[in-house]
Design a protein around this motif. Structure first.
Motif, PDB file in Angstrom:
ATOM      1  N   LYS A 193      23.389 -22.913  39.990  1.00 39.39           N
ATOM      2  CA  LYS A 193      22.138 -23.260  40.680  1.00 39.39           C
ATOM      3  C   LYS A 193      22.255 -23.187  42.191  1.00 39.39           C
ATOM      4  CE  LYS A 193      20.146 -23.811  36.855  1.00 39.39           C
ATOM      5  NZ  LYS A 193      19.362 -22.702  36.363  1.00 39.39           N
ATOM      6  N   LYS A 246      26.613 -26.370  42.294  1.00 41.03           N
ATOM      7  CA  LYS A 246      25.855 -27.061  41.252  1.00 41.03           C
ATOM      8  C   LYS A 246      25.720 -26.121  40.068  1.00 41.03           C
ATOM      9  CE  LYS A 246      21.589 -29.417  40.111  1.00 41.03           C
ATOM     10  NZ  LYS A 246      20.283 -29.872  40.560  1.00 41.03           N
ATOM     11  N   SER A 267      24.338 -25.884  35.974  1.00 33.22           N
ATOM     12  CA  SER A 267      23.451 -26.495  34.990  1.00 33.22           C
ATOM     13  C   SER A 267      23.547 -25.676  33.700  1.00 33.22           C
ATOM     14  CB  SER A 267      22.016 -26.519  35.511  1.00 33.22           C
ATOM     15  OG  SER A 267      21.171 -27.119  34.566  1.00 33.22           O
ATOM     16  N   SER A 274      25.048 -30.996  33.520  1.00 31.06           N
ATOM     17  CA  SER A 274      25.099 -30.382  34.847  1.00 31.06           C
ATOM     18  C   SER A 274      26.268 -30.959  35.645  1.00 31.06           C
ATOM     19  CB  SER A 274      23.782 -30.587  35.596  1.00 31.06           C
ATOM     20  OG  SER A 274      23.584 -31.945  35.870  1.00 31.06           O
TER      21      SER A 274
END
Length: 192
Positions: A138, A170, A172, A178
């Motif tokens: 992300k 990040k 997910s 996540s």
């Protein structure tokens, strides 16, 4: 006889001064940019590069030239990758014999958005792994240093080295899991 001796001595003094200047200071040029761009296009037609000046320094002991460019940009289908610098060592012996002449290549990136980097990689190579990675990642920023060595045919030797770090990543995953604030330092060598 004296005139010939003066001419020979003057020639060697000028040659010595020229080699010393090229070894210490080098020259900056844009003369080879079009040839480099053409060579990259021959590898992948969708790949382009923006180059500024190239600095060339002669190494008389190894009979090589060291080439460096600062702040080039790789471009593929509207995706840009900003690079800090590219350095290469070029063998003059191979260049004279019209063989592949790049001995090694070092590439240092600026801080890159990981998502944009994956999109850039997908624009060059449509592997399904990159598609999945693009959906999982992300955000995050990456800086990398890549060192490659080439054999006489121009193939990358199996001793490449990639180092760098990822900041504020990040991830997910599809099942709702996540990972936030992922920071890591990485190093990758062949067979490791």
């Amino acid at each position: 006889m004296r005139i010939i001796l003066k001419f020979v001595i003057s020639f060697f003094i000028i040659l010595f001064l020229l080699v010393t200047y090229l070894s210490l200071f080098g020259i900056e040029t844009q003369r080879f940019n079009s040839q480099i761009i053409k060579k990259i296009k021959s590898v992948n037609n969708d790949l382009d590069i923006k180059l500024k000046t190239i600095k060339i320094i002669f190494d008389p002991f190894q009979f090589d030239i060291n080439v460096k460019t600062i702040a080039p940009e790789l471009i593929s289908k509207n995706e840009n990758i900003e690079i800090e610098n590219i350095k290469a060592k070029v063998s003059l012996k191979a260049l004279i014999n019209k063989k592949f002449s790049i001995e090694n290549l070092e590439l240092s990136t600026k801080s890159l958005d990981v998502k944009s980097l994956i999109t850039f990689a997908r624009s060059i190579n449509q592997k399904p792994e990159l598609y999945i990675l693009e959906k999982i990642v992300k955000k995050g920023f990456l800086i990398a240093d890549i060192k490659l060595e080439f054999d006489a045919e121009g193939k990358i030797k199996n001793n490449y080295n990639i180092k760098g770090f990822l900041k504020d990543g990040k991830l997910s995953f599809y099942d709702g899991i996540s990972v936030d604030k992922l920071d890591l330092i990485f190093s990758s060598k062949y067979n490791e």
